[in-house]
Design an enzyme around this catalytic site. Structure first.
Site, PDB file in Angstrom:
ATOM      1  N   THR A 109     -27.876   5.105  -6.504  1.00  0.00           N
ATOM      2  CA  THR A 109     -28.915   6.021  -6.996  1.00  0.00           C
ATOM      3  C   THR A 109     -28.297   6.785  -8.186  1.00  0.00           C
ATOM      4  O   THR A 109     -29.249   6.731  -9.359  1.00  0.00           O
ATOM      5  CB  THR A 109     -29.660   7.083  -6.197  1.00  0.00           C
ATOM      6  OG1 THR A 109     -30.232   6.194  -4.936  1.00  0.00           O
ATOM      7  CG2 THR A 109     -30.657   7.622  -6.792  1.00  0.00           C
ATOM      8  N   ASN A 150     -32.574   0.227  -4.878  1.00  0.00           N
ATOM      9  CA  ASN A 150     -32.156  -0.710  -3.951  1.00  0.00           C
ATOM     10  C   ASN A 150     -32.481  -2.169  -4.368  1.00  0.00           C
ATOM     11  O   ASN A 150     -32.020  -3.263  -3.675  1.00  0.00           O
ATOM     12  CB  ASN A 150     -33.219  -0.617  -2.609  1.00  0.00           C
ATOM     13  CG  ASN A 150     -32.812   0.824  -2.172  1.00  0.00           C
ATOM     14  OD1 ASN A 150     -31.758   1.467  -2.677  1.00  0.00           O
ATOM     15  ND2 ASN A 150     -33.710   1.585  -1.312  1.00  0.00           N
ATOM     16  N   THR A 195      12.301 -26.408   3.254  1.00  0.00           N
ATOM     17  CA  THR A 195      11.295 -26.070   4.286  1.00  0.00           C
ATOM     18  C   THR A 195      12.030 -24.874   5.144  1.00  0.00           C
ATOM     19  O   THR A 195      12.970 -24.943   5.485  1.00  0.00           O
ATOM     20  CB  THR A 195      11.024 -27.185   5.161  1.00  0.00           C
ATOM     21  OG1 THR A 195      11.914 -27.883   5.732  1.00  0.00           O
ATOM     22  CG2 THR A 195       9.977 -28.072   4.112  1.00  0.00           C
ATOM     23  N   SER A 326      18.331  -1.438 -12.970  1.00  0.00           N
ATOM     24  CA  SER A 326      18.693  -0.505 -11.978  1.00  0.00           C
ATOM     25  C   SER A 326      19.395   0.853 -12.869  1.00  0.00           C
ATOM     26  O   SER A 326      19.855   0.584 -14.114  1.00  0.00           O
ATOM     27  CB  SER A 326      19.914  -1.066 -11.298  1.00  0.00           C
ATOM     28  OG  SER A 326      20.542  -0.164 -10.465  1.00  0.00           O
TER      29      SER A 326
END
Length: 474
Positions: A109, A150, A195, A326
């Site tokens: 709303t 709504n 794999t 780093s």
């Protein structure tokens, strides 16, 4: 001055159900937006960070105004003002007048009223009046005519997502194109496929990049299809879908105008009561983005693995060095771009859970959790667009291959024994692999030693280039 607003030097005093409230004199929003600004200090992220939502609200309000004029509920003069205000919002103007926090109660709303008030006050200026003189153009009576939050709010949410999805698809399509370009560039580079992180059989680096492109392309096509669900709206349903306070032919007229304004094939829901409480289109579209997140994160994991090293990892590709990696290890460069895209994917997956829980939380004729559903999805789209752009320009385009390292892996791999399965049998090949692993010798060396194949057969069967697809039986 309007009975609803009193002018002061720096503020104007407006009135609503709760009472009087000062509103900044220069503000286009009104009393209800001002209250919502006070009530919702949650994320610190304002609505104007999502311009598609503001534009979509303006499109919905413009379509509603035109339909109301068709039904005789608005004058040509008021329509002129609303049209001018909505067109400015669609063009990207006045978006800073939507300062509400994206997290809010009230089933949307506050966002709906923010749009109503801004459009009303800008309309007043266009018509030659002052802000707050609502008798000439009122946020409720005119801009929100024949509507409820709504039906107007979820319709605007869906439209905003559909608009944003077009940009997302375009950006992801660019990423696919860049991956395909790399697939073509690397089509001649032989490497070992893997794999379970173990050596498998040879392939080309180009095939690997091409598979990533195909994977993302499938997800993009799915998003296109799922986004169609967002184009069914419940305009005219008003409060719960019964259509109270809307003229009989208003819903159809509103949708016709919305199609004309947006250029999208928007449809009216067949059951407005069901559509007013239903959030399933959001759930399905969000699930599509989760699926894309899984695929994209997997690709980024692969990029990090293949570029790992440079001395002690796979080091088959080089990602462009973007920044020192780093604060303590000199010379270290990290895969920061895939890492940040991984994190975006995690956030999108989390947003999908938010959408799921919010959709489940609906009760009876309305789901009041639509604001967080809208936020989660629009945020995911925005993050994905930025991530795809960043991955394309700051990583994929600059990737180079370590061709010698790739070929060395093939030549020293035990996995090439797989190519001998059709000729020597699984048991013999297993024994060869075990001995090669135990003695640190090569497969070709052992085949020669045992006299299992002639030199011509060895050259033919263990030629890496001939292992990249189906093989003929010798």
């Amino acid at each position: 001055m309007s009975k609803n607003a009193t002018l002061n030097s720096d503020v104007r005093i407006e009135h609503d159900l709760i009472g009087e409230r000062a509103v900044p004199a220069e503000a286009y929003y009104g009393v209800q937006t001002a209250r919502a600004i006070d009530n919702f200090h949650i994320s610190g992220v304002p609505l104007y960070h999502y311009p598609e939502l503001i534009k979509a609200n303006a499109m919905v309000k413009l379509a509603a105004a035109r339909a109301n004029r068709d039904c005789g509920l608005l004058t040509d003069e008021i329509l002129r003002g609303i049209t001018g205000a909505c067109e400015e919002l669609i063009e990207g103007k006045l978006h800073h007048q939507f300062p509400l926090d994206v997290f809010q109660g009230g089933a949307g709303t506050s966002t709906n009223m923010n749009a109503n008030e801004v459009i009303a006050n800008r309309s007043l200026e266009i018509l030659g009046h002052r802000k707050g003189e609502y008798e000439f153009c009122d946020p409720h009576n005119h801009v929100n005519c024949s509507q409820s939050t709504n039906d107007a709010y979820p319709s605007a949410l869906k439209l905003a997502m559909a608009l944003a999805n077009r940009d997302l698809v375009a950006e992801m399509g660019g990423l696919v194109a860049d991956l395909r370009a790399k697939a073509a560039e690397f089509r001649h580079i032989i490497k070992m496929g893997r794999t379970q992180l173990q050596d498998a059989v040879p392939m080309t680096l180009g095939q690997e990049f091409g598979a990533w492109a195909a994977s993302l392309e499938n997800e993009i096509e799915a998003l296109k299809q799922m986004s169609v669900l967002l184009l069914t709206v419940n305009m005219g349903g008003t409060a719960i879908g019964t259509g109270l306070n809307a003229p009989e032919d208003y819903p159809e007229r509103c949708v016709v105008h919305l199609v004309q304004i947006t250029g999208m094939p928007i449809r009216l829901a067949t059951n407005l009561i069901e559509a007013t409480q239903d959030t399933q289109p959001f759930v399905i579209y969000s699930a599509g983005m989760k699926s894309l997140a899984i695929k994209l994160s997997k690709i980024c994991n692969d990029l990090r693995l293949l570029s790992s090293g440079p001395r002690c990892g796979l080091h088959e590709i080089n990602l462009p060095p973007m920044q020192p990696g780093s604060s303590i290890m000199p010379g270290k460069v990290n895969p920061v771009i895939p890492e940040v895209v991984n994190q975006v994917c995690f956030r999108v997956i989390g947003n999908d859970l938010t959408v799921t829980m919010a959709a489940e939380a609906g009760q009876l004729q309305l789901n009041v959790m639509e604001p967080v559903i809208g936020l989660a999805i629009l945020e995911s789209i925005k993050l994905f667009k930025n991530a795809a752009h960043t991955l394309r320009h700051n990583c994929v385009r600059g990737i180079t291959a370590n061709e010698e390292r790739c070929r060395l892996g093939v030549e020293h791999s035990i996995g090439v024994v797989t190519a001998l399965n059709p000729y020597l049998g699984y048991d013999v090949c297993t024994d060869l692999a075990a001995e090669a692993l135990r003695t640190n010798r090569g497969i070709v060396e052992l085949v020669r030693e045992r006299g299992l194949l002639t030199e011509d057969q060895i050259r033919d069967m263990l030629n890496p280039e001939k292992m990249l697809g189906p093989m003929r039986r010798i």
